[in-house]
Scaffold this motif. Structure first.
Motif, short mmCIF file in Angstrom:
data_model
loop_
_atom_site.label_atom_id
_atom_site.label_comp_id
_atom_site.label_asym_id
_atom_site.label_seq_id
_atom_site.Cartn_x
_atom_site.Cartn_y
_atom_site.Cartn_z
N VAL A 1 0.87 -1.17 0.00
CA VAL A 1 0.00 0.00 0.00
C VAL A 1 0.91 1.22 0.00
CG1 VAL A 1 -1.73 1.32 1.27
CG2 VAL A 1 -1.88 -1.18 1.20
N VAL A 2 0.64 2.14 -0.92
CA VAL A 2 1.41 3.36 -1.04
C VAL A 2 0.47 4.54 -0.79
CG1 VAL A 2 2.82 4.80 -2.56
CG2 VAL A 2 2.89 2.29 -2.79
N ASP A 3 0.80 5.32 0.25
CA ASP A 3 0.10 6.57 0.51
C ASP A 3 1.03 7.68 0.07
OD1 ASP A 3 -2.39 5.88 1.99
OD2 ASP A 3 -0.94 4.92 3.34
N SER A 4 0.59 8.47 -0.91
CA SER A 4 1.49 9.44 -1.52
C SER A 4 0.73 10.70 -1.89
CB SER A 4 2.11 8.81 -2.78
OG SER A 4 2.69 9.75 -3.61
N ALA A 5 1.49 11.76 -2.11
CA ALA A 5 0.90 12.99 -2.63
C ALA A 5 0.26 12.74 -4.00
CB ALA A 5 1.96 14.08 -2.72
N ARG A 6 0.66 11.64 -4.68
CA ARG A 6 0.07 11.29 -5.98
C ARG A 6 -1.21 10.47 -5.82
NH1 ARG A 6 5.12 9.27 -9.69
NH2 ARG A 6 6.70 10.49 -8.64
N GLY A 7 -1.55 10.06 -4.59
CA GLY A 7 -2.75 9.27 -4.35
C GLY A 7 -2.44 8.09 -3.45
N ARG A 8 -3.47 7.28 -3.22
CA ARG A 8 -3.31 6.07 -2.41
C ARG A 8 -3.55 4.87 -3.32
NH1 ARG A 8 -6.13 3.14 2.37
NH2 ARG A 8 -4.25 2.69 3.58
#
Length: 170
Positions: A26-33
């Motif tokens: 799981v990636v939580d990023s300024a580009r989205g989740r």
């Protein structure tokens, strides 16, 4: 776990090696989740990716048959036929695929073609790259169609520890 530096974020990855290599993240990023599951052969040759934008906007499925046949969301992609690896712009994990698969000796280099996935649009394009092993734990990554390059530090398993300006492992 990695922290995104260019786009503030955090990735939590679970990796299993056995008959196949399986990664779920799981990636939580300024580009989205995003959540993804990636499968590769024991020799780290990419086979399948299932990716979901957790806001529900889109899913992406990419499959590779190991013989030049690629499908993106069930559609054959002949433009990717020279690719072997996949590169997800949102994670340093996919750098481990060619690093492990190529198993370069120090001072050896290899040019590769990858299926590159950009974020947040999830566009899949062809990208030419070069990996050069500089030391036991250090690789030079170069994009062959731009001037982008970075020295990537990895651990003994070929997983990224430091990707300057982009990612660092926690």
């Amino acid at each position: 776990m990695w922290r995104g530096l260019e786009y503030d974020g955090l990735e939590r990855l679970r990796l299993e090696e056995g008959g196949m290599v399986r990664a779920s993240s799981v990636v939580d990023s300024a580009r989205g989740r995003y959540a993804y599951e990636l499968t590769a052969e024991r020799n780290w040759t990419f086979r399948r990716l299932q990716l979901e934008a957790l806001a529900g906007e889109r899913t992406l499925t990419i499959a590779f048959d190991g013989k030049g046949g690629w499908e993106v969301d069930g559609v054959q992609r002949l433009d990717l036929s020279d690719a072997i690896d996949i590169d997800l712009a949102i994670t340093p994990f996919t750098n481990s695929l060619p690093i492990r698969r190529l198993d370069l000796a120090i001072d050896d280099e290899a040019d590769i073609t990858v299926a590159y996935v950009s974020f947040p649009d999830l566009e899949v394009t062809v990208d030419e790259q070069r990996y050069t092993r500089l030391d036991e734990d250090l690789y030079l990554y170069e994009s062959l169609d731009s001037d982008f390059s970075r020295e990537i530090q990895v651990d003994l398993d070929g997983l990224v520890v430091d990707y300057p300006g982009l990612f660092e492992r926690l």
